[in-house]
Design a protein around this motif. Sequence first.
Motif, PDB file in Angstrom:
ATOM      1  N   GLU A 159       0.834  -1.206   0.000  1.00 30.01           N
ATOM      2  CA  GLU A 159       0.000   0.000   0.000  1.00 30.01           C
ATOM      3  C   GLU A 159       0.872   1.260   0.000  1.00 30.01           C
ATOM      4  OE1 GLU A 159      -3.011   0.311   2.958  1.00 30.01           O
ATOM      5  OE2 GLU A 159      -3.976  -1.600   2.432  1.00 30.01           O
ATOM      6  N   PHE A 160       1.929   1.227   0.794  1.00 28.43           N
ATOM      7  CA  PHE A 160       2.818   2.371   0.932  1.00 28.43           C
ATOM      8  C   PHE A 160       3.394   2.775  -0.429  1.00 28.43           C
ATOM      9  CE2 PHE A 160       5.399   4.425   4.391  1.00 28.43           C
ATOM     10  CZ  PHE A 160       6.218   5.197   3.591  1.00 28.43           C
ATOM     11  N   VAL A 161       3.894   1.795  -1.185  1.00 30.23           N
ATOM     12  CA  VAL A 161       4.501   2.097  -2.484  1.00 30.23           C
ATOM     13  C   VAL A 161       3.445   2.594  -3.463  1.00 30.23           C
ATOM     14  CG1 VAL A 161       5.740   1.105  -4.445  1.00 30.23           C
ATOM     15  CG2 VAL A 161       6.409   0.486  -2.120  1.00 30.23           C
ATOM     16  N   GLU A 162       2.265   2.003  -3.431  1.00 34.06           N
ATOM     17  CA  GLU A 162       1.184   2.468  -4.303  1.00 34.06           C
ATOM     18  C   GLU A 162       0.852   3.932  -4.014  1.00 34.06           C
ATOM     19  OE1 GLU A 162      -3.394   1.139  -5.489  1.00 34.06           O
ATOM     20  OE2 GLU A 162      -2.131  -0.202  -4.297  1.00 34.06           O
ATOM     21  N   ILE A 163       0.822   4.294  -2.744  1.00 36.59           N
ATOM     22  CA  ILE A 163       0.553   5.684  -2.363  1.00 36.59           C
ATOM     23  C   ILE A 163       1.685   6.595  -2.831  1.00 36.59           C
ATOM     24  CG2 ILE A 163       0.379   7.253  -0.397  1.00 36.59           C
ATOM     25  CD1 ILE A 163      -1.028   4.914   1.099  1.00 36.59           C
ATOM     26  N   ALA A 164       2.925   6.176  -2.603  1.00 34.11           N
ATOM     27  CA  ALA A 164       4.062   7.009  -3.008  1.00 34.11           C
ATOM     28  C   ALA A 164       4.029   7.280  -4.510  1.00 34.11           C
ATOM     29  CB  ALA A 164       5.370   6.336  -2.616  1.00 34.11           C
ATOM     30  N   LYS A 165       3.775   6.251  -5.304  1.00 29.63           N
ATOM     31  CA  LYS A 165       3.686   6.458  -6.751  1.00 29.63           C
ATOM     32  C   LYS A 165       2.566   7.435  -7.086  1.00 29.63           C
ATOM     33  CE  LYS A 165       5.385   1.945  -8.398  1.00 29.63           C
ATOM     34  NZ  LYS A 165       4.983   0.726  -9.151  1.00 29.63           N
ATOM     35  N   GLY A 166       1.418   7.287  -6.424  1.00 30.86           N
ATOM     36  CA  GLY A 166       0.312   8.194  -6.673  1.00 30.86           C
ATOM     37  C   GLY A 166       0.653   9.630  -6.312  1.00 30.86           C
ATOM     38  N   LEU A 167       1.353   9.820  -5.187  1.00 28.83           N
ATOM     39  CA  LEU A 167       1.757  11.169  -4.796  1.00 28.83           C
ATOM     40  C   LEU A 167       2.780  11.744  -5.768  1.00 28.83           C
ATOM     41  CD1 LEU A 167       2.003  10.681  -0.924  1.00 28.83           C
ATOM     42  CD2 LEU A 167       0.287  12.026  -2.167  1.00 28.83           C
ATOM     43  N   ARG A 197      -7.470   5.145   0.087  1.00 29.06           N
ATOM     44  CA  ARG A 197      -7.907   4.511   1.329  1.00 29.06           C
ATOM     45  C   ARG A 197      -7.654   3.010   1.224  1.00 29.06           C
ATOM     46  NH1 ARG A 197     -10.411   7.547   4.885  1.00 29.06           N
ATOM     47  NH2 ARG A 197     -11.208   9.596   4.255  1.00 29.06           N
ATOM     48  N   GLY A 198      -6.799   2.507   2.093  1.00 29.12           N
ATOM     49  CA  GLY A 198      -6.472   1.082   2.075  1.00 29.12           C
ATOM     50  C   GLY A 198      -6.739   0.442   3.415  1.00 29.12           C
ATOM     51  N   TYR A 200      -4.409  -0.385   5.541  1.00 31.36           N
ATOM     52  CA  TYR A 200      -3.425   0.062   6.518  1.00 31.36           C
ATOM     53  C   TYR A 200      -3.193   1.568   6.483  1.00 31.36           C
ATOM     54  CZ  TYR A 200      -2.425  -4.924   6.562  1.00 31.36           C
ATOM     55  OH  TYR A 200      -2.542  -6.291   6.647  1.00 31.36           O
ATOM     56  N   LEU A 201      -3.399   2.183   5.330  1.00 30.97           N
ATOM     57  CA  LEU A 201      -3.008   3.573   5.147  1.00 30.97           C
ATOM     58  C   LEU A 201      -4.076   4.348   4.375  1.00 30.97           C
ATOM     59  CD1 LEU A 201       0.642   2.773   4.039  1.00 30.97           C
ATOM     60  CD2 LEU A 201       0.051   3.916   6.186  1.00 30.97           C
ATOM     61  N   SER A 202      -4.206   5.620   4.708  1.00 25.23           N
ATOM     62  CA  SER A 202      -5.102   6.513   3.972  1.00 25.23           C
ATOM     63  C   SER A 202      -4.378   7.845   3.777  1.00 25.23           C
ATOM     64  CB  SER A 202      -6.403   6.750   4.746  1.00 25.23           C
ATOM     65  OG  SER A 202      -7.124   5.556   4.900  1.00 25.23           O
ATOM     66  N   VAL A 203      -4.330   8.306   2.532  1.00 29.05           N
ATOM     67  CA  VAL A 203      -3.622   9.548   2.208  1.00 29.05           C
ATOM     68  C   VAL A 203      -4.431  10.316   1.168  1.00 29.05           C
ATOM     69  CG1 VAL A 203      -1.514  10.563   1.256  1.00 29.05           C
ATOM     70  CG2 VAL A 203      -1.361   8.533   2.703  1.00 29.05           C
ATOM     71  N   ARG A 204      -4.691  11.575   1.452  1.00 30.51           N
ATOM     72  CA  ARG A 204      -5.465  12.407   0.528  1.00 30.51           C
ATOM     73  C   ARG A 204      -4.595  12.985  -0.606  1.00 30.51           C
ATOM     74  NH1 ARG A 204      -6.283  17.935   0.038  1.00 30.51           N
ATOM     75  NH2 ARG A 204      -8.325  18.567  -0.826  1.00 30.51           N
ATOM     76  N   GLY A 205      -3.431  13.590  -0.249  1.00 30.40           N
ATOM     77  CA  GLY A 205      -2.674  14.343  -1.232  1.00 30.40           C
ATOM     78  C   GLY A 205      -3.304  15.726  -1.396  1.00 30.40           C
ATOM     79  N   PRO A 206      -2.847  16.532  -2.316  1.00 32.43           N
ATOM     80  CA  PRO A 206      -1.752  16.306  -3.264  1.00 32.43           C
ATOM     81  C   PRO A 206      -0.378  16.578  -2.655  1.00 32.43           C
ATOM     82  CG  PRO A 206      -2.729  18.458  -3.643  1.00 32.43           C
ATOM     83  CD  PRO A 206      -3.532  17.834  -2.543  1.00 32.43           C
ATOM     84  N   LEU A 207       0.674  16.132  -3.345  1.00 34.21           N
ATOM     85  CA  LEU A 207       2.049  16.385  -2.934  1.00 34.21           C
ATOM     86  C   LEU A 207       2.426  17.810  -3.332  1.00 34.21           C
ATOM     87  CD1 LEU A 207       4.344  14.712  -1.601  1.00 34.21           C
ATOM     88  CD2 LEU A 207       5.237  14.304  -3.901  1.00 34.21           C
TER      89      LEU A 207
END
Length: 462
Positions: A159-167, A197-198, A200-207
Amino acid sequence: MQRNDEMKLGLYLVQAGYHAGAWRDPSVPAHCGVDIDFYAQMAALAEGAAFHFVFRADSPSVADQDHTTIARLSRNDGFEPITQLSTLSAKTQRIGLVATATTTYHQPYHLARMFASLDHLSRGRAAWNIVTSEQKFEAPNFGDEELPDHDTRYARAREFVEIAKGLWDTWEDDAFVRDKQSGIYADTTKLHLLNYRGDYLSVRGPLNIARSPQGYPALIQAGASDAGIRFAAEVAEVVFTAQPVLEDGKRYYAALKEKARAFGREDDQVLIMPGIVPIVGRTKQEAAEKLEKLQSYTHIDVQIGVADRLLGFVTDLRSMDLDSLVPETLPQTNFTQSRQKVLLDLAVRQKFTWRQLVRSISDSWGHLMVVGTPDEISDTMVTTFDEHAADGFNVIPATVPGGLDDFVELVVPELRRRGKFRSAYSGQTLRENLGLKRPLNQFASTDRQSSVVSSQACTQPH
């Protein structure tokens, strides 16, 4: 796509050197762990030899439990890697900069922002060595009593890597127009909100930083457990592994490439680079004497402490008969599962006693060690490469600067003479030098990205 006939080389950069007794060698500066000029010297040596990258390992803890080990080991006064490599980005020009960071005890937004910054600072030379925490003493540093279990750590990492790529894809490559005439700084039609939203992790963004020169940093991963191999096949572009036996390395290489193909990935976009610890002598005897000297500097408390840790804290070697044979099985660990397996397999194959195993671990920490002349070391590297057990190597000098000097002065010329290593950099970014594709922005249209890439190619300095 077929790989070319030249291997990739990285430098595993560790204070003093990789051997557990390295810091006691008279040629090694005792304070080098926190001397940035010393690290800059090592990076310059590797860059002068056209290495692809320098690699900084890390653990956010003191990794040993016994003060008798901690007192005699030189691994507990080193820089945090992203901070260190940000400094080295200003002291180097072409070499890649690989920083290790754990997905277990970081937050994706912070880490994505730091790696994007490093990629901008270095003009496209950053890479992230993705790890899940594996040291038992990391957990209490972050308010936990124990590490999450092994598979949970990898599920969070995915999940972490998927979020990082998205950001990293928050902004399209040409989103920041910075047009003073119109007063428009950013084209917000090219801004993409993640809203992840996963489990383990939830991140809105944007970077809040522009897409970096490489699109996103090259992704490196070092796990070799079953979960680690699946993760590597799915996301890693470079895989750092410990493979001290050629036949095991060939099996690992074939299995990982096959798993990567199942994810629709091309062979040349997943580079396998095992570690190698070369101890170089102009004669075999000279090389052997260098190793014997390092072994004489290594106290038995250090050997036992390091072995207990790399075996996953399932042994208590201080209470064992060290002259008894290593058993064929050990209890499974929640820590370094892949390294435990490599070391146990090696011990069983070689019929090691515990004393022989702990000595071997303090020498090489489970990696391939070659003690010999430049020809012998080159023979091993070329055979491993040609037999499809490696696409290159992470070179791990037993001491620095001496071990690195020896490799650069004696082994690199021999590899070049055999046509197996380059003599100059071929690109500006780390991805270009490794032959890795620049990732497309997952949120932008293909047509629009193609036109941007073409425009950038026309204006890119060469």
